[in-house]
Every structure is written in structure tokens, then in C-alpha cells.
Design a protein around this motif. Structure first.
Motif, short mmCIF file in Angstrom:
data_model
loop_
_atom_site.label_atom_id
_atom_site.label_comp_id
_atom_site.label_asym_id
_atom_site.label_seq_id
_atom_site.Cartn_x
_atom_site.Cartn_y
_atom_site.Cartn_z
N PRO A 70 29.76 19.53 -0.24
CA PRO A 70 29.85 19.94 1.50
C PRO A 70 31.09 21.05 1.57
O PRO A 70 32.05 21.24 1.00
CB PRO A 70 30.42 18.49 1.96
N GLU A 71 30.59 21.93 2.66
CA GLU A 71 31.84 22.78 3.30
C GLU A 71 32.49 22.31 4.11
O GLU A 71 32.02 21.72 5.17
CB GLU A 71 30.81 23.96 3.57
N ILE A 72 33.79 22.54 4.00
CA ILE A 72 34.60 21.98 5.03
C ILE A 72 35.03 23.33 5.82
O ILE A 72 35.27 24.36 5.52
CB ILE A 72 36.12 21.67 4.32
N PRO A 73 34.70 23.26 7.16
CA PRO A 73 35.08 24.38 8.05
C PRO A 73 36.35 24.79 8.07
O PRO A 73 37.14 23.64 8.52
CB PRO A 73 34.53 23.70 9.50
N SER A 74 36.64 25.81 8.43
CA SER A 74 38.08 26.21 8.63
C SER A 74 38.31 26.35 10.03
O SER A 74 37.49 27.05 10.98
CB SER A 74 38.31 27.72 8.08
N PHE A 75 39.65 25.77 10.48
CA PHE A 75 40.24 25.76 11.75
C PHE A 75 41.36 26.68 12.09
O PHE A 75 41.97 26.75 11.06
CB PHE A 75 40.42 24.28 12.10
N PRO A 76 41.34 27.25 13.16
CA PRO A 76 42.30 28.22 13.45
C PRO A 76 43.68 27.56 13.35
O PRO A 76 43.66 26.43 13.95
CB PRO A 76 41.96 29.02 14.77
N LYS A 77 44.75 28.15 12.85
CA LYS A 77 45.85 27.52 12.96
C LYS A 77 46.46 27.26 14.28
O LYS A 77 46.72 28.32 14.86
CB LYS A 77 46.94 28.24 11.94
N PRO A 78 46.89 26.07 14.63
CA PRO A 78 47.48 26.01 16.06
C PRO A 78 48.95 26.77 16.28
O PRO A 78 49.76 26.64 15.42
CB PRO A 78 47.70 24.38 16.34
N GLU A 79 49.13 27.30 17.50
CA GLU A 79 50.26 27.95 17.76
C GLU A 79 51.22 27.14 18.13
O GLU A 79 51.00 26.58 19.32
CB GLU A 79 50.17 29.20 18.34
N VAL A 80 52.51 26.74 17.85
CA VAL A 80 53.50 26.11 18.42
C VAL A 80 54.26 27.09 19.46
O VAL A 80 54.70 28.14 19.05
CB VAL A 80 54.23 25.44 17.63
N PRO A 81 54.13 26.47 20.77
CA PRO A 81 54.87 27.43 21.87
C PRO A 81 56.48 27.19 21.41
O PRO A 81 57.04 26.46 21.08
CB PRO A 81 54.61 26.92 23.21
#
Length: 178
Positions: free
Chosen positions: A92-103
Motif C-alpha cells: 500500500p502507498e501512504i499518501p504524503s501530507f503537507p507539513k502543517p505550519e505552526v503560527p
């Protein structure tokens, strides 16, 4: 109950010392009394008997038995089963999520507290007391007493008691046994 017979010896000596003169005399007679001699009887003769003869028997013969034959059994065959095929599944391929930006938050300012001065108190004065004087007492005198004198007693004399004569015991005449 005493576990050691040697510990009873002093008790026995005390009891014997407390017994009246008649008891001591009876004990002395018992200890000094001689037992009468018993004549030795003739020993009977045992006749010698002839030795019994044991007849000799012939040695028994054990017949020899034939050796049993064990039949050989055929070796059982284990059937071979086909190897099962395991299907392969795709990885199975794990989708890559964008890294969340911490304000970024503004740095809080810590208010400065005013400096309080601790008032200096005067050092308390401890009054000095005079050193107490311990009175010296006179040393007590121990009176000396004279050493008591122990009177010495004279050794008591034990009177000699005549030995009583015992009556004679009649003897049984030696007669031959039938």
C-alpha cells in the motif's frame, strides 16, 4: 526430671547424710553383706549324633526352545501434499501530507517587579550570666568493722558398731540327676 544421672549424685549424698543413724547402719550392713556362694552343678553331656546324608539328585536338563522369528513389516509411505501458493498483495502507498505550519506567537513581556529593600534589624544582645560555683562536699568516711571470727568445731566421733552375725544358710546336698 534430670537429664544427666551425674547431677543426681549431690542430691543422693544429701539424702544419705540426712538419714537417721539406724538407716545409715542398715545401709552399711547391706553394703558389707556377702552373698552365699552357689555350688556349680555338673554339666550334662550331649551325645553326638551322626551327620545326616543328603542324597544327590541328577541335574535337571532345560530343553532349548527355538528362537521365534519376527516378521518384517513394510515401511509405511507418507503421501506428499502439494505446497500451497500464497498470493502476493501489492504494497500500500501512504499518501504524503503537507507539513502543517505552526503560527508564531508574539513573545510575552514579563513585567519587572520593583526591588524591595529588606530593613536591617539591630542584632539582639545576649546577656552574660556569671559562672555558677559548684560547692565541694566533704569525702564520706567508711567505718571499718572488725573481721568476724568463725568458731572451729571439733570433729564428731563415730562409735564403732559391732557387725551382726547372720544365720547360716543350709546347703542342698549334691545328688546325681536321673
Amino acid at each position: 526430671m534430670a537429664s544427666n544421672p551425674k547431677s543426681l549424685l549431690p542430691l543422693l549424698l544429701i539424702v544419705v547424710a540426712l538419714i537417721t543413724g539406724n538407716g545409715v547402719l542398715a545401709i552399711r550392713h547391706l553394703l558389707e553383706a556377702e552373698l552365699p556362694k552357689i555350688p556349680e552343678l555338673p554339666k550334662p553331656e550331649i551325645p553326638t549324633l551322626p551327620k545326616p546324608e543328603i542324597p544327590s539328585f541328577p541335574k535337571p536338563e532345560i530343553p532349548s526352545l527355538p528362537k521365534p522369528e519376527v516378521p518384517s513389516l513394510p515401511k509405511p509411505e507418507i503421501p506428499s501434499f502439494p505446497k500451497p501458493e500464497i498470493p502476493s498483495f501489492p504494497k500500500p502507498e501512504i499518501p504524503s501530507f503537507p507539513k502543517p505550519e505552526v503560527p508564531s506567537l508574539p513573545k510575552p513581556e514579563i513585567p519587572s517587579l520593583p526591588n524591595h529593600e529588606i530593613p536591617s534589624l539591630p542584632k539582639p544582645e545576649i546577656p552574660t550570666f556569671p559562672k555558677p560555683e559548684i560547692p565541694t562536699l566533704p569525702k564520706p568516711e567508711i567505718p571499718s568493722f572488725p573481721k568476724p571470727e568463725i568458731p572451729t568445731l571439733s570433729k564428731p566421733e563415730i562409735p564403732a558398731i559391732p557387725k551382726p552375725e547372720l544365720p547360716t544358710i543350709p546347703h542342698v546336698p549334691n545328688t546325681p540327676l536321673h
